[in-house]
Design a protein around this motif. Sequence first.
Motif, short mmCIF file in Angstrom:
data_model
loop_
_atom_site.label_atom_id
_atom_site.label_comp_id
_atom_site.label_asym_id
_atom_site.label_seq_id
_atom_site.Cartn_x
_atom_site.Cartn_y
_atom_site.Cartn_z
N ILE A 101 0.76 -1.34 0.04
CA ILE A 101 0.08 0.06 -0.13
C ILE A 101 0.87 1.15 -0.06
O ILE A 101 0.47 2.12 -0.81
N PHE A 102 1.86 1.26 1.01
CA PHE A 102 2.86 2.57 0.94
C PHE A 102 3.46 2.94 -0.51
O PHE A 102 3.53 3.90 -0.86
N SER A 103 4.19 1.62 -0.86
CA SER A 103 5.24 1.60 -2.09
C SER A 103 4.17 1.86 -3.39
O SER A 103 4.60 2.40 -4.42
N ARG A 104 2.96 1.24 -3.63
CA ARG A 104 2.34 1.17 -4.76
C ARG A 104 1.17 2.20 -4.91
O ARG A 104 0.75 2.42 -5.92
N ILE A 105 0.44 2.47 -3.71
CA ILE A 105 -0.55 3.52 -3.87
C ILE A 105 -0.05 4.87 -3.20
O ILE A 105 -0.46 5.91 -3.78
N VAL A 106 0.31 5.00 -1.74
CA VAL A 106 0.45 6.19 -1.30
C VAL A 106 1.83 7.11 -2.00
O VAL A 106 1.72 8.27 -2.15
N MET A 107 2.76 6.24 -2.35
CA MET A 107 4.12 6.92 -3.01
C MET A 107 3.60 7.62 -4.20
O MET A 107 4.00 8.74 -4.66
N PRO A 108 3.12 6.93 -5.24
CA PRO A 108 2.81 7.42 -6.26
C PRO A 108 1.97 8.75 -6.36
O PRO A 108 1.93 9.54 -7.35
N LEU A 109 0.96 8.65 -5.27
CA LEU A 109 0.19 9.71 -5.40
C LEU A 109 0.84 11.14 -4.52
O LEU A 109 0.04 12.21 -4.30
N SER A 110 1.89 10.86 -4.01
CA SER A 110 2.69 11.84 -3.27
C SER A 110 3.95 12.75 -3.91
O SER A 110 4.96 12.89 -3.18
N LYS A 111 3.72 12.52 -5.46
CA LYS A 111 4.93 13.07 -5.90
C LYS A 111 5.29 14.55 -5.60
O LYS A 111 6.46 15.11 -5.82
N ALA A 112 4.11 15.31 -5.58
CA ALA A 112 4.31 16.92 -5.31
C ALA A 112 4.74 17.09 -3.87
O ALA A 112 5.83 17.89 -3.86
N VAL A 113 4.27 16.33 -2.88
CA VAL A 113 4.74 16.80 -1.56
C VAL A 113 6.33 16.18 -1.43
O VAL A 113 7.25 16.67 -0.71
N LEU A 114 6.52 15.23 -2.10
CA LEU A 114 7.78 14.38 -2.18
C LEU A 114 8.91 15.36 -2.68
O LEU A 114 10.01 15.51 -2.21
N ALA A 115 8.48 16.08 -3.97
CA ALA A 115 9.55 16.92 -4.39
C ALA A 115 9.57 18.17 -3.47
O ALA A 115 10.84 18.63 -3.46
N VAL A 116 8.70 18.60 -2.56
CA VAL A 116 8.84 19.73 -1.94
C VAL A 116 9.71 19.35 -0.71
O VAL A 116 11.02 20.11 -0.48
N ILE A 117 9.55 18.23 -0.11
CA ILE A 117 10.26 17.60 1.15
C ILE A 117 11.57 17.36 0.75
O ILE A 117 12.68 17.73 1.26
N GLY A 118 11.79 16.82 -0.69
CA GLY A 118 13.17 16.47 -1.08
C GLY A 118 13.95 17.69 -1.39
O GLY A 118 14.92 17.82 -1.11
N LEU A 119 13.20 18.86 -1.84
CA LEU A 119 14.06 20.09 -2.04
C LEU A 119 14.53 20.60 -0.74
O LEU A 119 15.60 21.09 -0.53
N PHE A 120 13.51 20.62 0.24
CA PHE A 120 14.00 21.30 1.63
C PHE A 120 15.18 20.40 2.00
O PHE A 120 15.98 20.93 2.59
N TYR A 121 15.09 19.04 2.01
CA TYR A 121 16.29 18.22 2.62
C TYR A 121 17.49 18.54 1.68
O TYR A 121 18.68 18.62 2.36
N ALA A 122 17.49 18.73 0.44
CA ALA A 122 18.52 18.75 -0.17
C ALA A 122 19.41 19.99 -0.21
O ALA A 122 20.64 20.17 -0.16
#
Length: 296
Positions: free
Chosen positions: A189-210
Amino acid sequence: MRARTLVHGQAAPGPPERLIKGVVFAVLSAAVVIPFLTVFSTSVAPTEQISDAGGLVLFPRGLDLTAYEAIFSGGVVTRALAVSVFVTGVGTALSLFVSCLLAYAISRKHFVLGRPVLLVVLIGMLFSPGIIPVYLVVKQTGLLDSLWALIIPTMVSGFNVIVLRSFFQGIPDELTESATIDGASEWEIFSRIVMPLSKAVLAVIGLFYAVGYWNSFFSALLYIDDATKWPMQLVLRTYVVNDAAMGQADIGSERMPPQTSLQMAILVVSMVPILIIYPFLQRHFAKGVLTGAVKG
């Protein structure tokens, strides 16, 4: 008097209002662009022009790449750039992975320890352990003078975990419930449903961390004694804060450019990677921030 045109039910701004907005926008843009332009122009300006100007140059009379040749010929900046790329890339990937796992766990309603773990995350946001305890932990774990000391102590940000948790809670329960009925595990559920739907927030958080990893120099100042393992920002600090004589000796170029030109060139090199990455994430930025912060 002719009525103003309505836009979305409101009167459209008149010429004076548009003019004021344009002037304000131009002033703010100039306040952002001019410093960047000055830094780059000084790094490529001829030595004579820098000397005549007494420092910074806004419009160079020619193109002189001596400063860039000098900083890359000695290997100090090249090595530091490689260290920063490694720390930023590996650190961002690990931080995203761990933060997503933690945020997903505390966002699940049936997770028994969800509230206690969330309380620990919130306490970590409010109270910092301090420099000395963290240094002792890094020392006891054998991370001193290791690049992992620049990654592991700052791997998880409580703020980013809260933003991710808010986003995961906004995903409809029907999606996860239907997947559970079909026999999907939590990992699926985490890898196949939640993560593909979270690309926008992952991009933001990834930029914060980077950006955090890339701009960090204090951790390297505390934990790294070997100069060959210094990241880019610590090398930049050495050139800007200290007398550049040591840095110029390490560079070892035949014709040394002015100290100011060296400083600006290293500053340009340190800014370029983030400036390259940001346009690819910019389209996700506003959506990710709003989606992760607002629930409705």
